[in-house]
Motif scaffolding. Structure first.
Motif: not given
Length: 331
Positions: A125-129, A156-157, A188-194, A206-209
């Motif tokens: 399933s799609k992981p949740g972050l 594996t994550y 700059s550390d406030l970017g988009t994480y996945k 599968k990639y998370s939100n």
């Protein structure tokens, strides 16, 4: 003759031993063999499976018992050496695990088979972050956790910021979330994480939100936006003031000037000349674009003759800045 007698006696003894050994062999209970009838240990939810438990030797009747771990599942009695078949339904992940069977009779006691394990074919399933908080301060170690609720283990994550990996792959053997820490030093550390989840079931990935942190102390982008909005507001105020000065006020004056009416019923805008015998009124009235008409009314009174002098009407049309002469005169 004596030699022949000894040979015959030895033959009968060996034959009797072979027969006795064969009879005892039929009674010896062998360890049973547990095998899946469908030929594979990979199963899916709500699937029906069959297990065969068979002992090659042993004196019937035989009693077969199937176990899951140490819990008894089912029991079958056989009066021959045919395999015992156990039917199961995989309703949930708890139905997969270690199975084994036991065979027993009244002569040789009981024997156990080797164990086997079913593997649930569960799509990843799609992981949740997630993070305990989305608001952070500079210098804070923020926590990120990634978990796929479904999927064959191990999973594996890997964590990413944008397209760049920020952690080593973490292999989880249980349905537990993988955790990493992010140090917030600057905006700059406030970017988009996945995060990414992978397992060996058809090499699924599968990639998370997406997840973004917010700086609690100050906004990194608020100051430029405030300056930009202030400039827009200032430009609006200046434009509104110029519109009032050059458009609204002249328009109001024009409407006010056209509201005067002469005694003859003609609208007037200004009293041009007043003398002893003549009173002249002038009206300037817009007709079309870049056109206006000028009307003049003159009346002369002769007190001595006690009669009114003729009234003269004239019209001057100004079009595109060019003035034309009187169009009509009546005495």
């Amino acid at each position: 003759m004596y030699f022949l007698t000894i040979l015959l006696f030895s033959y009968f003894q060996v034959s009797q031993q072979i027969q006795n050994a064969t009879a005892d062999g039929r009674e010896i209970l062998s360890n049973p063999i547990l095998t899946p009838v469908q030929g594979t240990l990979e199963v899916m939810l709500n699937q029906n499976v069959s297990l065969s438990c068979h002992s090659d030797s042993g004196s019937p009747p035989l009693k077969y018992t199937l176990f899951k771990a140490s819990q008894k599942v089912s029991t079958l009695n056989k009066t021959d050496l045919m395999p015992a078949l156990f039917n199961l339904t995989i309703n949930s992940a708890s139905d997969v695990g270690e199975y084994k069977c036991k065979v027993e009779n009244e002569i040789h006691g009981e024997k156990y088979s080797t164990s086997l394990n079913f593997m649930l074919k569960e799509p990843l399933s799609k992981p949740g972050l997630h993070s305990p908080t989305s608001q952070v301060k500079k210098g804070q170690n923020a926590t990120l956790s990634c978990l796929s609720e479904k999927g064959n283990l191990p999973i594996t994550y890997t964590f990413f910021k944008g397209k760049q990996s920020i952690s080593r792959p973490v292999k989880m053997q249980k349905k537990e979330a993988a955790v990493t820490f992010v140090l917030i030093n600057s905006c700059s550390d406030l970017g988009t994480y996945k995060c990414r989840a992978q397992n060996n079931f058809h090499n699924t990935t599968k990639y998370s939100n997406s997840f973004n942190f917010i700086l609690a102390e100050e906004s990194c982008d608020s100051q430029p936006w405030i300056i930009f909005l202030g400039l827009i507001l200032l430009a609006f105020v200046i434009g509104f003031a110029l519109a009032i000065r050059f458009f609204i006020i002249p328009s109001c004056k024009t409407e006010k000037s056209t509201s005067a009416v002469s005694s003859t019923g003609l609208p007037l805008t200004d009293k041009v000349e007043e003398s002893e015998n003549y009173v002249t009124y002038t009206e300037i009235k817009p007709i079309q674009k870049r056109e206006c008409a000028v009307f003049s009314v003159s009346r002369r009174e002769d007190e001595k003759e006690k009669r009114e002098s003729p009234t003269i009407y004239s019209q001057v049309v100004v079009r595109d800045g060019i003035q034309a002469g009187p169009l009509h005169s009546l005495e």
